[in-house]
Design a protein around this motif. Structure first.
Motif, PDB file in Angstrom:
ATOM      1  N   GLU A 800      51.061   0.728  13.858  1.00 51.39           N
ATOM      2  CA  GLU A 800      51.373   2.164  14.001  1.00 51.39           C
ATOM      3  C   GLU A 800      52.644   2.422  14.798  1.00 51.39           C
ATOM      4  O   GLU A 800      53.112   3.565  14.875  1.00 51.39           O
ATOM      5  N   LYS A 801      53.267   1.377  15.367  1.00 49.00           N
ATOM      6  CA  LYS A 801      54.470   1.555  16.169  1.00 49.00           C
ATOM      7  C   LYS A 801      55.731   1.367  15.321  1.00 49.00           C
ATOM      8  O   LYS A 801      56.639   0.621  15.668  1.00 49.00           O
ATOM      9  N   ASN A 805      58.661   5.940   8.698  1.00 47.29           N
ATOM     10  CA  ASN A 805      57.589   5.925   7.706  1.00 47.29           C
ATOM     11  C   ASN A 805      58.102   6.684   6.494  1.00 47.29           C
ATOM     12  O   ASN A 805      58.176   7.918   6.506  1.00 47.29           O
ATOM     13  N   TRP A 813      52.153   5.803   3.693  1.00 53.43           N
ATOM     14  CA  TRP A 813      51.397   5.142   4.747  1.00 53.43           C
ATOM     15  C   TRP A 813      50.870   6.200   5.712  1.00 53.43           C
ATOM     16  O   TRP A 813      51.568   7.158   6.037  1.00 53.43           O
ATOM     17  N   THR A 814      49.634   6.022   6.171  1.00 51.26           N
ATOM     18  CA  THR A 814      49.048   6.986   7.093  1.00 51.26           C
ATOM     19  C   THR A 814      48.293   6.254   8.190  1.00 51.26           C
ATOM     20  O   THR A 814      47.751   5.161   7.979  1.00 51.26           O
ATOM     21  N   PHE A 815      48.263   6.856   9.361  1.00 51.46           N
ATOM     22  CA  PHE A 815      47.608   6.246  10.516  1.00 51.46           C
ATOM     23  C   PHE A 815      46.100   6.445  10.424  1.00 51.46           C
ATOM     24  O   PHE A 815      45.618   7.548  10.167  1.00 51.46           O
ATOM     25  N   ASN A 825      45.146   1.409  12.592  1.00 50.47           N
ATOM     26  CA  ASN A 825      45.806   0.664  11.530  1.00 50.47           C
ATOM     27  C   ASN A 825      46.611   1.631  10.668  1.00 50.47           C
ATOM     28  O   ASN A 825      46.463   2.853  10.777  1.00 50.47           O
ATOM     29  N   MET A 826      47.403   1.063   9.800  1.00 56.49           N
ATOM     30  CA  MET A 826      48.123   1.861   8.819  1.00 56.49           C
ATOM     31  C   MET A 826      47.560   1.569   7.435  1.00 56.49           C
ATOM     32  O   MET A 826      47.518   0.415   6.996  1.00 56.49           O
TER      33      MET A 826
END
Length: 995
Positions: A800-801, A805, A813-815, A825-826
């Motif tokens: 996530e860092k 995106n 992609w989503t957190f 996670n992504m």
């Protein structure tokens, strides 16, 4: 008695116009299908359930379903639990002003007359599956269901909202007391569930569940099952596979199926027990029936099946079809082609039996075919069953689904279902003691199933039911409407769950503790713990794991002191026991692993660690004894009886046992020993050089040196550095009886530029050890954005860092918060997106600094998603800067570049460079420690080599190819010299330039 007056009806009509708007403005949480319509103060038009010592009567037609009448009595009792004044249940078909009117459309004259008089509008639910309305009607409250369970769910919806948790019996959840209860004016409509059949499988039931049932009810019988039926209905579930190890639901107690049907529970049998016959029913009459082999004993088996179906035909059943070998093993002699033909014959014969017993077309009788273990292989080879049979896909026994809904099956009449484990007795390994499943994991996997059309059946293996209360609760609620809880609302669900049992005061704290103990268990479940899992010398890994558990246990213990007396039993079951006991088991293995290392180094403190492991072993016994013999007036006797320490193979050991411990015989006099971070060696006595890992000015590390005693007594030591820029944390001299830890840091203002080295001399008694210190004092790169990397080799990046995106053509992609081991996670949204090419793929960019050019290994840590679409593979792509992305197939292999995947061959992966065979542990290079695997780790490592042209700043780009992959972590330049379980901790460096 007075009938409802026209005046009352007119008043209801005046209020009705605003009812829906009011309903939408009511408080709602993730537990509830409907908004909170109960209040404790009187307002104009609200219906009074109870106030001032008076409780409204409850009316139900005596001709309604027995289960409805029974649940109506539960509501009366629940009102009494809350207010001390129960509601009196009256069986009659004429309404009474000021009453709660309950009934099923088409079964209750009370309800049908109101419909005929156009006093209630049930068009939104009539004829629907398991739906209901709750409506204020003048001085009455109406609960009307579309069918038996719809009415029952409406009743229990009121019960939960007035303050009686579905877990009031199974977890001793305290009842929320109130002096007055009112229903806000309105009409509250609950549509049908999105998943039709939602239920649990009681499995792994010995010794715990069976022992508990025997102690409390004389056996696994209807007296025990009625509590389970009620729980399911209060959770708005409807389906049960009963205990089957040594039990026969229909024969042990003939009242069990009768009461299941009266309550409103759909009964089935497990995935390998066809035609409503328990396996034990066969083993009890094996000589009579003959071999469990359809090729040699078709007539015997058909009669056995027909008899069972005849016995159960008048109940509400969901029939399991097909067969496996006797004892839930693969059938036949291993010839797939022969077995496939046999299964075709089996299903055909079973359909004939259904037609004869029910005297109707089999398509009108609900059936399922479980695609489990080797049956998955048969299905992939082309075996299928009639279109009206539900295909029940399965997970891998540890919570990762093996198939998403195949596109060509999504329109089949029987639909698609899922058999899922939150508890497992069998391969790949047992997972049956405490809860080890997190809500974010459940939500990710069940969302993947639901979004791909798996929505006819969700049946969950819950072992002994306890202590899996929380995940059972989530799955059953989520099944009603998966769209209602997003990935960002899993924390909200946990808080709402805790508040529903313990109240709002401590809900967030309890939710966090329960979330964390299950999350930490996912790092390594008790049954697959091993002293060699975590590193004791690299990255302070074992210490970090120990601290996580220690801090969480302290929080749980402190909170117990503040929990009200009436909630303490529930708190022990749901919070304190699973937290403290899980922490104890984790620390046993950590203590054993450190004991083994310290014994190898000759430390006398190894014996203290062995003693600590033994103390924790005894504590584990005491915690289980308290659960079994003290809380809730011994209500849960035997329930916590599973052996959970000392597994050597998948099956449960005969008893708990400590891992191997070593004892050190101290030397007769004190003797110096030195150990350093990054090495398992000890000095003096080792030929290798004592050397700390490299220090660099970017990461500004701190490393330790342990000075320890190998003998009796104590000794004085000195520790002196030969360079002024080497800083030692404590005084340069001291006394060691067992262990003393020194920390070494660098004063970077004094350290020479570039590379430098120094020594720390440690003396004690007649011995001396020199410890090498190496530094690299270089300037940080100039960058406008945060970045990862450095001068010292391995570094890791939480998924996530990212720095950027970039959405793709069809997905992004989503957190996914709290999924996996860290912050989250992504994953891909939507999970049904088509596979992507370089031109249209969503992408994550990570800025990194690399101090070396050339071949660089990048390891992607992904969730161990299964081969959900075998024809296509499971792929993700990686690139450095503007280089062509390299595609990795997580289950098959990887190809060189995106260019080798045209749109035409995206459906069929070209395997050029195969990964290890299925079943081989996926791990970071150098990290294949004992008993490590992607399933046990809950993480799969994918390695790829990328070519770095020059040193300095770069960008790692991660592309979605297939939408099911979930990314947790990236490790760059894994360093085999310093192996660990989780990889180097992540350090994100700040930008050094303005934006």
């Amino acid at each position: 008695m007075l009938k409802i007056t026209f005046r009352a009806w007119s008043f209801a009509c005046l209020l009705f116009a605003s009812a829906i708007t009011q309903a939408q403005n009511l408080t709602k949480n993730t537990l509830s299908l409907l908004p909170q319509y109960i209040q404790t103060n009187a307002v104009s038009g609200a219906f009074k359930i109870s106030a001032n010592g008076n409780t409204s009567p409850i009316l139900v037609d005596g001709n309604d379903w027995k289960g409805v009448i029974r649940a109506a009595n539960d509501l009366g009792d629940d009102i009494g639990k809350v207010t001390t004044v129960p509601g009196k249940v009256i069986q009659q078909s004429q309404p009474v002003t000021g009453a709660i009117i309950i009934g099923t459309i088409g079964k209750s004259k009370l309800i049908d007359n109101l419909i005929a008089a156009k006093k209630i509008d049930v068009s939104a639910v009539k004829g629907k599956w398991e739906s209901f309305i709750v409506q204020t009607l003048g001085n009455n409250l109406v609960i009307a269901g579309s069918d038996k369970r719809g009415t029952i769910y409406g009743i229990y919806d009121v019960s939960e909202k007035i303050g009686v948790s579905p877990w009031y019996w199974w977890a001793d959840a305290p009842v929320k007391k109130s002096n007055a209860l009112y229903v806000k004016t309105g009409r509250y409509i609950q549509p049908s569930p999105k998943v039709k059949y939602r239920g649990i499988f009681i499995n792994d039931e010995s010794p715990s569940f069976t022992g508990w049932a025997r102690a409390n009810f004389g056996g696994v019988n209807s007296k025990a099952y009625v509590h389970m039926f009620e729980l399911l209905l209060r959770l708005k579930a409807n389906y049960l596979w009963p205990a089957m190890w040594g039990n026969t639901f229909n024969e042990d107690d003939p009242m069990s199926p009768v009461l299941a049907d009266e309550y409103g529970i759909v009964m089935g049998t497990s995935h390998h027990e066809p035609m409503m016959r328990a396996q034990k029913e066969y083993t009890n009459r094996k000589n009579e029936v003959g071999p469990w082999d359809f090729t040699t004993n078709a007539s015997g088996l058909q009669k056995f099946w027909a008899d069972g179906l005849e016995r159960n035909k008048n109940y509400d059943n969901l029939i399991t079809m097909g067969m496996r070998g006797d004892g839930d093993v693969a059938m036949g002699k291993g010839d797939d082609k022969e077995n496939i033909q046999t299964l075709k014959n089996v299903v055909s014969a079973q359909r004939d039996i259904i037609k004869k017993v029910y005297d109707k077309d089999p398509s009108e009788v609900p059936q399922l075919w479980a695609i489990f273990t080797e049956v998955q292989r048969y299905y992939d080879a082309g075996l299928n069953v009639p279109d009206d049979i539900t295909l029940l896909f399965c997970d891998n026994n540890w919570g990762y689904i093996r198939r998403t809904g195949p596109i060509n099956e999504r329109k089949r009449k029987g639909g698609l279902g899922m058999y899922y484990h939150i508890d497992m007795n069998g391969g790949p390994w047992n997972d049956r003691w405490v809860n080890t499943t997190t809500v974010p994991k459940l939500r990710e996997q069940f969302n993947l199933a639901y979004q791909t059309g798996i929505d006819r059946i969700w049946i969950v293996n819950v072992g002994d039911l306890k202590p899996k209360e929380m995940p059972i609760d989530f799955i059953m609620r989520y099944a009603w409407n998966p769209d209602a809880i997003s990935a960002n609302q899993t924390d909200d669900y946990m808080t709402d769950w805790a508040a529903g049992i313990f109240g709002k005061t401590y809900a967030k704290e309890i939710a966090d503790i329960v979330s964390k103990y299950s999350k930490y268990n996912l790092m390594r479940k008790a049954e697959v713990q091993d002293p060699k899992i975590f590193s004791y010398v690299n990255f302070n890994e074992a210490e970090r794991v120990f601290k996580l558990w220690k801090d969480l246990t302290a929080r749980a213990e402190q909170l117990e002191k503040r929990i009200p007396a009436e909630a303490k039993d529930a708190y022990y079951q749901l919070v304190l026991y699973p937290t403290k006991a899980s922490a104890g088991v984790a620390e046993i293995y950590l203590a054993a692993g450190r004991n083994n290392l310290y014994a190898k180094q000759g430390r006398v403190s190894a014996n203290d660690l062995a003693k600590r492991a033994q103390e924790l072993f005894e504590l584990d016994k005491q915690l289980s004894l308290r659960y079994n013999d003290s809380i809730s007036n011994k209500k849960w006797k035997n329930m916590m009886s599973d052996v959970h320490i000392g597994y050597k193979q998948w099956s449960m050991p005969k008893e708990n046992s400590l891992p191997a411990l070593s004892e050190v015989a101290p030397l007769p006099k004190p003797a110096l020993g030195v150990a350093v971070e990054g090495s398992t060696d000890a000095w003096p006595g080792t030929d290798t050089k004592a050397e700390l890992p490299q220090f660099d000015a970017l990461d500004k590390q701190r490393y330790y040196i342990d000075i320890f005693n190998r003998g009796t007594g104590a000794f004085k030591f000195t520790a002196n550095a030969n360079q002024p820029w080497i800083k030692i944390s404590k005084l340069n001299s001291g006394v060691v009886e067992k262990d003393e830890r020194l920390y070494v840091e660098i004063d970077w203002k004094l350290a020479p530029k570039g590379k430098a080295s120094g020594l720390i001399e440690i003396t004690g008694g007649d011995a001396k050890v020199l410890v090498q210190v190496n530094t690299l004092n270089s300037e940080a790169p100039k960058t406008k954005q945060p970045y990862f990397g450095g001068f010292s080799g391995e570094f890791s990046i939480p998924a996530e860092k990212y720095n950027a995106n970039i959405s793709g053509k069809n997905a992004r992609w989503t957190f996914l918060p709290n999924l996996g081991r860290a912050e989250g996670n992504m994953g891909i949204q939507p999970v049904t997106a088509p596979s992507a090419t370089a031109a249209d793929a969503p992408r994550l960019d990570y800025n990194i600094f690399l101090a070396k050019a050339g071949t660089t290994k990048v390891c992607l840590g992904i969730l161990p998603t299964q081969d959900v679409n075998p024809a296509r593979g499971l792929r993700i792509a990686v690139a450095i800067d503007n280089a062509e992305p390299v595609i990795i197939d997580a289950r098959k292999g990887y190809v060189d570049t995106f260019n080798e995947y045209t749109k035409e061959n995206l459906a069929n992966s070209l395997v050029l460079k195969p990964l290890p065979p299925l079943g081989t542990p996926y791990a970071l290079s150098g990290r294949r420690q004992q008993r490590r695997s992607e399933i046990f780790d809950n993480l799969r490592w994918l390695d790829v080599d990328i070519d770095v042209k020059d040193t300095g700043m770069h960008t790692i780009k991660v592309y979605m190819v297939d939408p099911e992959i979930v990314l947790e972590r990236i490790v760059v330049n894994p360093n085999d010299k310093y192996p660990s379980y989780m990889g180097a901790p992540s350090i994100q460096h700040k930008a050094t330039l303005g934006k």
